[in-house]
Design a protein around this motif. Structure first.
Motif, PDB file in Angstrom:
ATOM      1  N   ALA A  14       0.793  -1.300  -0.139  1.00  0.00           N
ATOM      2  CA  ALA A  14      -0.022   0.019  -0.114  1.00  0.00           C
ATOM      3  C   ALA A  14       0.967   1.490   0.138  1.00  0.00           C
ATOM      4  O   ALA A  14       0.262   1.753  -0.292  1.00  0.00           O
ATOM      5  CB  ALA A  14      -0.900   0.337   1.133  1.00  0.00           C
ATOM      6  N   ALA A  15       1.464   1.037   0.471  1.00  0.00           N
ATOM      7  CA  ALA A  15       3.280   2.503   0.770  1.00  0.00           C
ATOM      8  C   ALA A  15       3.531   2.748  -0.321  1.00  0.00           C
ATOM      9  O   ALA A  15       3.639   3.613  -1.230  1.00  0.00           O
ATOM     10  CB  ALA A  15       3.872   2.465   2.555  1.00  0.00           C
ATOM     11  N   LEU A  16       3.875   1.823  -0.879  1.00  0.00           N
ATOM     12  CA  LEU A  16       4.456   1.787  -2.696  1.00  0.00           C
ATOM     13  C   LEU A  16       3.298   2.169  -3.606  1.00  0.00           C
ATOM     14  O   LEU A  16       3.716   2.898  -4.726  1.00  0.00           O
ATOM     15  CB  LEU A  16       5.281   0.398  -3.094  1.00  0.00           C
ATOM     16  CG  LEU A  16       6.462  -0.342  -2.318  1.00  0.00           C
ATOM     17  CD1 LEU A  16       6.559  -1.783  -2.358  1.00  0.00           C
ATOM     18  CD2 LEU A  16       7.421   0.741  -2.306  1.00  0.00           C
ATOM     19  N   ARG A  17       2.077   1.485  -3.328  1.00  0.00           N
ATOM     20  CA  ARG A  17       1.005   1.941  -4.288  1.00  0.00           C
ATOM     21  C   ARG A  17       0.887   3.309  -4.207  1.00  0.00           C
ATOM     22  O   ARG A  17       0.967   4.049  -4.831  1.00  0.00           O
ATOM     23  CB  ARG A  17       0.199   1.322  -3.756  1.00  0.00           C
ATOM     24  CG  ARG A  17      -0.634   1.294  -5.179  1.00  0.00           C
ATOM     25  CD  ARG A  17      -2.456   0.535  -5.461  1.00  0.00           C
ATOM     26  NE  ARG A  17      -2.151  -0.506  -4.282  1.00  0.00           N
ATOM     27  CZ  ARG A  17      -2.844  -1.413  -3.615  1.00  0.00           C
ATOM     28  NH1 ARG A  17      -2.451  -0.069  -2.231  1.00  0.00           N
ATOM     29  NH2 ARG A  17      -2.172  -2.743  -3.364  1.00  0.00           N
ATOM     30  N   GLY A  18       1.131   4.164  -3.030  1.00  0.00           N
ATOM     31  CA  GLY A  18       0.761   5.516  -2.653  1.00  0.00           C
ATOM     32  C   GLY A  18       2.183   6.448  -3.132  1.00  0.00           C
ATOM     33  O   GLY A  18       1.780   7.763  -3.581  1.00  0.00           O
ATOM     34  N   VAL A  22       4.885  -0.406  -8.423  1.00  0.00           N
ATOM     35  CA  VAL A  22       4.157  -1.395  -8.060  1.00  0.00           C
ATOM     36  C   VAL A  22       5.188  -2.614  -7.996  1.00  0.00           C
ATOM     37  O   VAL A  22       5.747  -2.627  -8.994  1.00  0.00           O
ATOM     38  CB  VAL A  22       2.944  -1.836  -9.074  1.00  0.00           C
ATOM     39  CG1 VAL A  22       2.533  -3.247  -9.212  1.00  0.00           C
ATOM     40  CG2 VAL A  22       1.817  -1.130  -8.758  1.00  0.00           C
ATOM     41  N   LEU A  23       5.168  -3.310  -6.974  1.00  0.00           N
ATOM     42  CA  LEU A  23       6.257  -4.642  -7.504  1.00  0.00           C
ATOM     43  C   LEU A  23       5.350  -5.959  -7.503  1.00  0.00           C
ATOM     44  O   LEU A  23       4.872  -6.518  -6.783  1.00  0.00           O
ATOM     45  CB  LEU A  23       7.330  -4.586  -6.212  1.00  0.00           C
ATOM     46  CG  LEU A  23       8.338  -3.264  -5.663  1.00  0.00           C
ATOM     47  CD1 LEU A  23       9.090  -3.670  -4.370  1.00  0.00           C
ATOM     48  CD2 LEU A  23       9.064  -2.822  -6.533  1.00  0.00           C
ATOM     49  N   PRO A  24       5.548  -6.057  -8.416  1.00  0.00           N
ATOM     50  CA  PRO A  24       4.510  -7.196  -9.439  1.00  0.00           C
ATOM     51  C   PRO A  24       5.015  -9.084  -8.316  1.00  0.00           C
ATOM     52  O   PRO A  24       4.285  -9.110  -8.518  1.00  0.00           O
ATOM     53  CB  PRO A  24       4.715  -7.357 -10.837  1.00  0.00           C
ATOM     54  CG  PRO A  24       5.919  -6.867 -10.737  1.00  0.00           C
ATOM     55  CD  PRO A  24       6.308  -5.836  -9.735  1.00  0.00           C
ATOM     56  N   SER A  25       5.912  -8.643  -8.254  1.00  0.00           N
ATOM     57  CA  SER A  25       6.488  -9.816  -7.789  1.00  0.00           C
ATOM     58  C   SER A  25       7.282 -10.080  -5.971  1.00  0.00           C
ATOM     59  O   SER A  25       7.505 -10.994  -5.194  1.00  0.00           O
ATOM     60  CB  SER A  25       8.102  -9.975  -7.782  1.00  0.00           C
ATOM     61  OG  SER A  25       8.317 -10.564  -9.268  1.00  0.00           O
ATOM     62  N   ASP A  50      12.614   1.517 -15.145  1.00  0.00           N
ATOM     63  CA  ASP A  50      11.586   2.490 -14.444  1.00  0.00           C
ATOM     64  C   ASP A  50      11.240   2.264 -13.541  1.00  0.00           C
ATOM     65  O   ASP A  50      11.066   3.592 -12.404  1.00  0.00           O
ATOM     66  CB  ASP A  50      10.326   2.210 -15.783  1.00  0.00           C
ATOM     67  CG  ASP A  50       9.431   3.441 -15.698  1.00  0.00           C
ATOM     68  OD1 ASP A  50       9.513   4.963 -15.163  1.00  0.00           O
ATOM     69  OD2 ASP A  50       8.061   3.121 -15.305  1.00  0.00           O
ATOM     70  N   VAL A  51      10.789   1.572 -13.002  1.00  0.00           N
ATOM     71  CA  VAL A  51       9.802   1.327 -11.437  1.00  0.00           C
ATOM     72  C   VAL A  51      11.604   1.740 -10.652  1.00  0.00           C
ATOM     73  O   VAL A  51      11.575   1.883  -8.953  1.00  0.00           O
ATOM     74  CB  VAL A  51       9.482  -0.471 -11.319  1.00  0.00           C
ATOM     75  CG1 VAL A  51       9.318  -0.343  -9.164  1.00  0.00           C
ATOM     76  CG2 VAL A  51       8.090  -0.271 -11.834  1.00  0.00           C
ATOM     77  N   ALA A  52      12.503   0.443 -11.126  1.00  0.00           N
ATOM     78  CA  ALA A  52      13.430   1.367 -10.070  1.00  0.00           C
ATOM     79  C   ALA A  52      13.880   2.490  -9.674  1.00  0.00           C
ATOM     80  O   ALA A  52      14.221   2.946  -8.863  1.00  0.00           O
ATOM     81  CB  ALA A  52      14.816   0.215 -10.550  1.00  0.00           C
ATOM     82  N   SER A  53      13.686   2.923 -11.279  1.00  0.00           N
ATOM     83  CA  SER A  53      14.286   4.686 -11.100  1.00  0.00           C
ATOM     84  C   SER A  53      12.980   5.106 -10.578  1.00  0.00           C
ATOM     85  O   SER A  53      13.492   6.511  -9.052  1.00  0.00           O
ATOM     86  CB  SER A  53      14.321   4.939 -12.502  1.00  0.00           C
ATOM     87  OG  SER A  53      15.028   4.159 -13.216  1.00  0.00           O
ATOM     88  N   ARG A  54      12.578   4.860  -9.957  1.00  0.00           N
ATOM     89  CA  ARG A  54      10.758   5.782  -9.250  1.00  0.00           C
ATOM     90  C   ARG A  54      10.875   5.084  -7.852  1.00  0.00           C
ATOM     91  O   ARG A  54      10.925   6.051  -7.361  1.00  0.00           O
ATOM     92  CB  ARG A  54       9.587   5.323  -9.755  1.00  0.00           C
ATOM     93  CG  ARG A  54       9.598   6.207 -11.210  1.00  0.00           C
ATOM     94  CD  ARG A  54       7.916   5.989 -11.080  1.00  0.00           C
ATOM     95  NE  ARG A  54       7.539   4.302 -11.736  1.00  0.00           N
ATOM     96  CZ  ARG A  54       6.308   3.868 -12.398  1.00  0.00           C
ATOM     97  NH1 ARG A  54       5.428   4.047 -11.117  1.00  0.00           N
ATOM     98  NH2 ARG A  54       6.483   2.464 -12.571  1.00  0.00           N
ATOM     99  N   LEU A  55      11.228   3.981  -7.767  1.00  0.00           N
ATOM    100  CA  LEU A  55      11.509   3.289  -6.429  1.00  0.00           C
ATOM    101  C   LEU A  55      12.956   4.560  -5.644  1.00  0.00           C
ATOM    102  O   LEU A  55      12.685   4.844  -4.649  1.00  0.00           O
ATOM    103  CB  LEU A  55      11.734   1.982  -6.470  1.00  0.00           C
ATOM    104  CG  LEU A  55      11.709   1.390  -4.772  1.00  0.00           C
ATOM    105  CD1 LEU A  55      11.209   1.934  -3.310  1.00  0.00           C
ATOM    106  CD2 LEU A  55      12.350  -0.170  -4.541  1.00  0.00           C
TER     107      LEU A  55
END
Length: 64
Positions: A14-18, A22-25, A50-55
């Protein structure tokens, strides 16, 4: 506060989604879950660049 492993993963999800991430695994590691307790690991899994960069950006923003 003592979360179950599933509750802890759901709070992280939920925190990541906020943060728009989204980490699918994302899941509780099934091997360490057998033993339970505080030693249970969370498997963050794989993500694309892209997800790694946003994280990384979200973590940097929180640190400022």
């Amino acid at each position: 506060m003592t979360d179950t492993s599933d509750e802890a993963v759901e709070r992280l999800r939920a925190a990541l989604r906020g943060a728009g991430i989204v980490l699918p695994s994302l899941r509780v590691d099934p091997v360490t879950e057998v033993y339970g307790g505080r030693d249970t690991l969370v498997d963050l899994g794989s993500c694309n660049l892209d997800v790694a960069s946003r994280l990384a950006a979200a973590l940097r923003e929180r640190g400022e």
